[in-house]
Design a protein around this motif. Structure first.
Motif, PDB file in Angstrom:
ATOM      1  N   SER A  33       0.854  -1.434  -5.357  1.00  0.00           N
ATOM      2  CA  SER A  33      -0.874  -2.567  -6.968  1.00  0.00           C
ATOM      3  C   SER A  33      -1.573  -0.982  -6.517  1.00  0.00           C
ATOM      4  O   SER A  33      -2.010  -0.843  -4.753  1.00  0.00           O
ATOM      5  N   HIS A  34      -1.965  -1.335  -7.252  1.00  0.00           N
ATOM      6  CA  HIS A  34      -3.732  -0.625  -6.747  1.00  0.00           C
ATOM      7  C   HIS A  34      -4.551  -1.392  -6.994  1.00  0.00           C
ATOM      8  O   HIS A  34      -4.899  -1.644  -8.310  1.00  0.00           O
ATOM      9  N   VAL A  35      -5.252  -1.276  -5.784  1.00  0.00           N
ATOM     10  CA  VAL A  35      -5.959  -2.455  -6.103  1.00  0.00           C
ATOM     11  C   VAL A  35      -7.637  -2.457  -5.428  1.00  0.00           C
ATOM     12  O   VAL A  35      -7.656  -1.938  -4.654  1.00  0.00           O
ATOM     13  N   SER A  36      -8.769  -3.120  -6.405  1.00  0.00           N
ATOM     14  CA  SER A  36      -9.809  -2.705  -6.070  1.00  0.00           C
ATOM     15  C   SER A  36     -10.612  -3.785  -4.905  1.00  0.00           C
ATOM     16  O   SER A  36      -9.742  -4.496  -4.501  1.00  0.00           O
ATOM     17  N   ASP A  39     -11.480  -6.882  -5.511  1.00  0.00           N
ATOM     18  CA  ASP A  39      -9.877  -8.299  -5.505  1.00  0.00           C
ATOM     19  C   ASP A  39      -9.979  -9.036  -4.321  1.00  0.00           C
ATOM     20  O   ASP A  39      -9.086  -9.928  -4.167  1.00  0.00           O
ATOM     21  N   ARG A  82      -9.862   7.895  -6.923  1.00  0.00           N
ATOM     22  CA  ARG A  82     -11.117   6.692  -8.268  1.00  0.00           C
ATOM     23  C   ARG A  82     -10.531   8.057  -9.519  1.00  0.00           C
ATOM     24  O   ARG A  82     -10.322   9.173  -9.542  1.00  0.00           O
ATOM     25  N   LYS A  97     -10.254   2.199  -5.819  1.00  0.00           N
ATOM     26  CA  LYS A  97      -9.163   1.762  -5.994  1.00  0.00           C
ATOM     27  C   LYS A  97      -7.873   1.929  -4.749  1.00  0.00           C
ATOM     28  O   LYS A  97      -7.871   3.368  -4.245  1.00  0.00           O
ATOM     29  N   SER A  99      -4.195   2.167  -3.051  1.00  0.00           N
ATOM     30  CA  SER A  99      -2.957   2.254  -3.025  1.00  0.00           C
ATOM     31  C   SER A  99      -2.594   2.606  -1.851  1.00  0.00           C
ATOM     32  O   SER A  99      -2.826   3.131  -0.395  1.00  0.00           O
TER      33      SER A  99
END
Length: 105
Positions: A33-36, A39, A82, A97, A99
């Motif tokens: 996943s790409h996570v901020s 989060d 970005r 984010k 990854s």
């Protein structure tokens, strides 16, 4: 054989010393996943929150999340993105984010 055991024990000790915030980041991206950062900070706050904590307690974890993400990116363990492109960890600002490591080519 003693040298091998010492090296294995050292690796195990290093893994046990892994910063808890780093573990949250690595766990969040483990499935691809790409996570901020938000989060991840929210998840940390949920896991550690007390009933008396305000709803925005997650903000106190943002700096730690960003610092540990930079460390992990420099070590090649994650990528900081970005607009879907890998950026230099030293230039991390704005909406990003995290990854798993991505080839920059």
């Amino acid at each position: 054989m003693a040298g091998m055991t010492d090296a294995n024990e050292q690796n195990e000790t290093e893994e046990k010393k892994e910063d808890p915030v780093r573990l949250y980041i690595l766990d969040a991206v483990a499935d691809g996943s790409h996570v901020s950062p938000n989060d991840i900070a929210i998840q940390i706050a949920k896991d550690r929150a007390k009933d008396s904590d305000p709803d925005d307690i997650w903000r106190k974890y943002m700096l730690a999340v960003k610092q540990q993400a930079k460390f992990l990116a420099r070590a090649g363990r994650i990528s900081i993105l970005r607009r879907g492109k890998v950026i230099d960890p030293n230039k991390m600002k704005g909406l990003v984010k995290f990854s798993l490591p991505v080839d920059e080519d």
